[in-house]
Design an enzyme around this catalytic site. Structure first.
Site, PDB file in Angstrom:
ATOM      1  N   ASN A   6       0.871  -1.183   0.000  1.00  0.00           N
ATOM      2  CA  ASN A   6       0.000   0.000   0.000  1.00  0.00           C
ATOM      3  C   ASN A   6       0.905   1.229   0.000  1.00  0.00           C
ATOM      4  O   ASN A   6       1.497   1.558   1.030  1.00  0.00           O
ATOM      5  CB  ASN A   6      -0.899  -0.032   1.251  1.00  0.00           C
ATOM      6  CG  ASN A   6      -1.740   1.223   1.392  1.00  0.00           C
ATOM      7  OD1 ASN A   6      -1.804   2.053   0.480  1.00  0.00           O
ATOM      8  ND2 ASN A   6      -2.388   1.376   2.535  1.00  0.00           N
ATOM      9  N   TRP A   7       0.995   1.863  -1.149  1.00  0.00           N
ATOM     10  CA  TRP A   7       1.925   3.011  -1.267  1.00  0.00           C
ATOM     11  C   TRP A   7       1.336   4.295  -0.697  1.00  0.00           C
ATOM     12  O   TRP A   7       1.988   5.320  -0.661  1.00  0.00           O
ATOM     13  CB  TRP A   7       2.331   3.198  -2.730  1.00  0.00           C
ATOM     14  CG  TRP A   7       3.257   2.114  -3.227  1.00  0.00           C
ATOM     15  CD1 TRP A   7       3.768   1.085  -2.490  1.00  0.00           C
ATOM     16  CD2 TRP A   7       3.773   1.946  -4.553  1.00  0.00           C
ATOM     17  NE1 TRP A   7       4.576   0.301  -3.285  1.00  0.00           N
ATOM     18  CE2 TRP A   7       4.599   0.800  -4.550  1.00  0.00           C
ATOM     19  CE3 TRP A   7       3.626   2.660  -5.747  1.00  0.00           C
ATOM     20  CZ2 TRP A   7       5.267   0.361  -5.691  1.00  0.00           C
ATOM     21  CZ3 TRP A   7       4.289   2.210  -6.888  1.00  0.00           C
ATOM     22  CH2 TRP A   7       5.103   1.070  -6.858  1.00  0.00           C
ATOM     23  N   LYS A   8       0.078   4.261  -0.323  1.00  0.00           N
ATOM     24  CA  LYS A   8      -0.601   5.427   0.275  1.00  0.00           C
ATOM     25  C   LYS A   8      -0.414   6.662  -0.614  1.00  0.00           C
ATOM     26  O   LYS A   8      -0.317   6.520  -1.829  1.00  0.00           O
ATOM     27  CB  LYS A   8      -0.117   5.642   1.712  1.00  0.00           C
ATOM     28  CG  LYS A   8      -0.221   4.354   2.548  1.00  0.00           C
ATOM     29  CD  LYS A   8      -0.016   4.560   4.008  1.00  0.00           C
ATOM     30  CE  LYS A   8      -0.166   3.233   4.738  1.00  0.00           C
ATOM     31  NZ  LYS A   8      -0.082   3.360   6.170  1.00  0.00           N
TER      32      LYS A   8
ATOM     33  N   HIS B 143      -9.512   1.465   4.857  1.00  0.00           N
ATOM     34  CA  HIS B 143      -8.254   1.634   5.598  1.00  0.00           C
ATOM     35  C   HIS B 143      -8.483   2.611   6.753  1.00  0.00           C
ATOM     36  O   HIS B 143      -9.244   3.572   6.620  1.00  0.00           O
ATOM     37  CB  HIS B 143      -7.165   2.156   4.652  1.00  0.00           C
ATOM     38  CG  HIS B 143      -5.806   2.079   5.256  1.00  0.00           C
ATOM     39  ND1 HIS B 143      -5.362   2.987   6.180  1.00  0.00           N
ATOM     40  CD2 HIS B 143      -4.806   1.178   5.101  1.00  0.00           C
ATOM     41  CE1 HIS B 143      -4.137   2.647   6.563  1.00  0.00           C
ATOM     42  NE2 HIS B 143      -3.780   1.556   5.912  1.00  0.00           N
TER      43      HIS B 143
ATOM     44  N   GLU C 207      -6.806   4.968   7.827  1.00  0.00           N
ATOM     45  CA  GLU C 207      -6.529   6.377   7.511  1.00  0.00           C
ATOM     46  C   GLU C 207      -7.740   7.018   6.845  1.00  0.00           C
ATOM     47  O   GLU C 207      -7.993   8.209   7.016  1.00  0.00           O
ATOM     48  CB  GLU C 207      -5.266   6.463   6.627  1.00  0.00           C
ATOM     49  CG  GLU C 207      -4.017   6.191   7.467  1.00  0.00           C
ATOM     50  CD  GLU C 207      -2.867   5.550   6.712  1.00  0.00           C
ATOM     51  OE1 GLU C 207      -2.883   5.510   5.480  1.00  0.00           O
ATOM     52  OE2 GLU C 207      -1.940   5.062   7.396  1.00  0.00           O
TER      53      GLU C 207
ATOM     54  N   GLU D 190      -5.235  -4.505  10.880  1.00  0.00           N
ATOM     55  CA  GLU D 190      -4.196  -3.492  11.043  1.00  0.00           C
ATOM     56  C   GLU D 190      -4.468  -2.691  12.318  1.00  0.00           C
ATOM     57  O   GLU D 190      -5.315  -1.781  12.305  1.00  0.00           O
ATOM     58  CB  GLU D 190      -4.186  -2.531   9.849  1.00  0.00           C
ATOM     59  CG  GLU D 190      -3.844  -3.179   8.543  1.00  0.00           C
ATOM     60  CD  GLU D 190      -3.288  -2.175   7.534  1.00  0.00           C
ATOM     61  OE1 GLU D 190      -2.242  -2.471   6.959  1.00  0.00           O
ATOM     62  OE2 GLU D 190      -3.887  -1.102   7.344  1.00  0.00           O
TER      63      GLU D 190
ATOM     64  N   GLY E 283       2.871   2.583  10.756  1.00  0.00           N
ATOM     65  CA  GLY E 283       3.935   3.569  10.573  1.00  0.00           C
ATOM     66  C   GLY E 283       4.804   3.782  11.799  1.00  0.00           C
ATOM     67  O   GLY E 283       5.613   4.704  11.842  1.00  0.00           O
TER      68      GLY E 283
ATOM     69  N   SER F  56       3.591  -1.920  10.394  1.00  0.00           N
ATOM     70  CA  SER F  56       5.044  -1.969  10.625  1.00  0.00           C
ATOM     71  C   SER F  56       5.659  -3.328  10.271  1.00  0.00           C
ATOM     72  O   SER F  56       6.540  -3.818  10.971  1.00  0.00           O
ATOM     73  CB  SER F  56       5.370  -1.571  12.070  1.00  0.00           C
ATOM     74  OG  SER F  56       5.014  -0.218  12.285  1.00  0.00           O
TER      75      SER F  56
ATOM     76  N   GLY G  90       2.885  -1.097   4.358  1.00  0.00           N
ATOM     77  CA  GLY G  90       2.921   0.323   4.011  1.00  0.00           C
ATOM     78  C   GLY G  90       4.333   0.762   3.700  1.00  0.00           C
ATOM     79  O   GLY G  90       4.872   0.517   2.616  1.00  0.00           O
ATOM     80  N   GLY G  91       4.983   1.393   4.669  1.00  0.00           N
ATOM     81  CA  GLY G  91       6.309   1.992   4.481  1.00  0.00           C
ATOM     82  C   GLY G  91       7.316   1.072   3.807  1.00  0.00           C
ATOM     83  O   GLY G  91       8.059   1.509   2.901  1.00  0.00           O
TER      84      GLY G  91
HETATM   85  P1  13P Z   1       3.092   0.518   7.727  1.00  0.00           P
HETATM   86  O1  13P Z   1       3.576  -0.785   7.145  1.00  0.00           O
HETATM   87  O2  13P Z   1       3.856   1.705   7.227  1.00  0.00           O
HETATM   88  O3  13P Z   1       2.982   0.457   9.205  1.00  0.00           O
HETATM   89  O4  13P Z   1       1.600   0.736   7.169  1.00  0.00           O
HETATM   90  C1  13P Z   1       0.692  -0.286   7.293  1.00  0.00           C
HETATM   91  C2  13P Z   1      -0.504   0.051   6.504  1.00  0.00           C
HETATM   92  O5  13P Z   1      -1.231   0.950   6.851  1.00  0.00           O
HETATM   93  C3  13P Z   1      -0.756  -0.745   5.289  1.00  0.00           C
HETATM   94  O6  13P Z   1      -2.030  -0.531   4.806  1.00  0.00           O
END
Ligand code: 13P
Length: 254
Positions: free
Chosen positions: A9-11, A96, A98, A166, A172, A213, A234-235
């Site tokens: 997920n590149w957000k 998600h 967010e 999640e 993050g 994470s 994510g990251g």
């Molecule tokens: P991180 O891997 O950066 O914690 O993000 C997780 C995430 O929100 C994937 O959708």
């Protein structure tokens, strides 16, 4: 044994040009015949087409991060599921945290999106998870059961869907939760699903992922291929080496 799922997920990161570079590095790092994992990249909307071209000859699939809950019409600024389908998306993240928190997306909208995704044969990746305050208040199980049940309200026919746990407070953070806790939440999700569907449907058509994470050092502790069958990253998915490392760790287990 079924292949684990690895979703990046590149957000709201990477411009189309940067996305092209990262996608090319990921494709170059995988053997051309593919790996024993289902790999999905979810770039932002403007990067979808360029990433689709880069991954076209590979076994990587394209996913979106979101879409609107109506099929079409006067919804300025929104993107429809049909548009995503036409440019080659086979997957979409839905709900998600967010989006739930920052954009105030609610359970009803999430449920409509799940139904639309299934109608367009797009695999929904339904995100659920508790906030830190909810965890502290002892509401974790309730929140997760409610999010799973409401996302799937009235959803009876499907080939495939994914539920990603999640925990909001570790996204993050650089430090994941205890793998045993992730396993116990996955069990809770499985029991919640079994209240709604037959054992056969739950075991064969629904996959549970962990996200929060995840990196190439900790991924193996989460994916056991029984309860947790993949990761939503994510990251670490923005760093080709780390993302490839995650895939390598999981495929070497198969
Ligand atoms: P991180 O891997 O950066 O914690 O993000 C997780 C995430 O929100 C994937 O959708």
């Amino acid at each position: 044994m079924e292949f684990p799922i690895v979703i990046g997920n590149w957000k709201m990161n990477l411009t189309p040009h940067e996305s092209e570079i990262v996608a090319k590095k990921i494709v170059a790092g995988l053997p051309p015949q593919g790996v024993s994992a289902e790999v999905v990249l979810c770039p932002s909307f403007p990067s979808l087409e360029v990433v689709e071209r880069v991954i076209a000859q590979s076994t990587i699939s394209l996913g979106a991060q979101n879409f609107f809950w109506q099929e079409s019409g006067s919804y300025t600024g929104e993107v429809s599921i049909k548009m995503l389908k036409e440019i080659g998306c086979g997957w979409s993240i839905i709900g998600h945290s967010e989006r739930r928190i920052v954009l105030r997306e609610n359970d009803d909208e999430i449920n409509k999106k799940v139904k639309l995704a299934l109608a367009y044969d797009i695999v929904p990746v339904i995100c659920v998870g508790e906030k830190y305050e909810e965890r502290q208040a002892g509401q974790k199980d309730f929140v997760i059961m409610k999010e799973v049940a409401s996302a799937l309200k009235g959803v009876d026919k499907f080939n495939r869907l994914v539920v990603a746990y999640e925990p909001v407070w570790v996204i993050g953070r650089g430090e994941a939760i205890d793998p045993e806790e992730a396993q116990s939440v996955a069990t809770l999700i499985k029991y919640t699903l079994r209240d709604m569907y037959s054992h056969e449907v739950v075991d064969n058509k629904i996959k549970i992922l962990y996200g929060g994470s995840v990196d190439d050092q900790n991924v193996s502790q989460f994916v056991d291929n029984e309860l947790i069958q993949g990761v939503l990253v994510g990251g670490s998915s923005l760093k080709p080496e780390t993302f490839l490392g995650i895939i390598n760790k999981l495929t070497s287990k198969c």
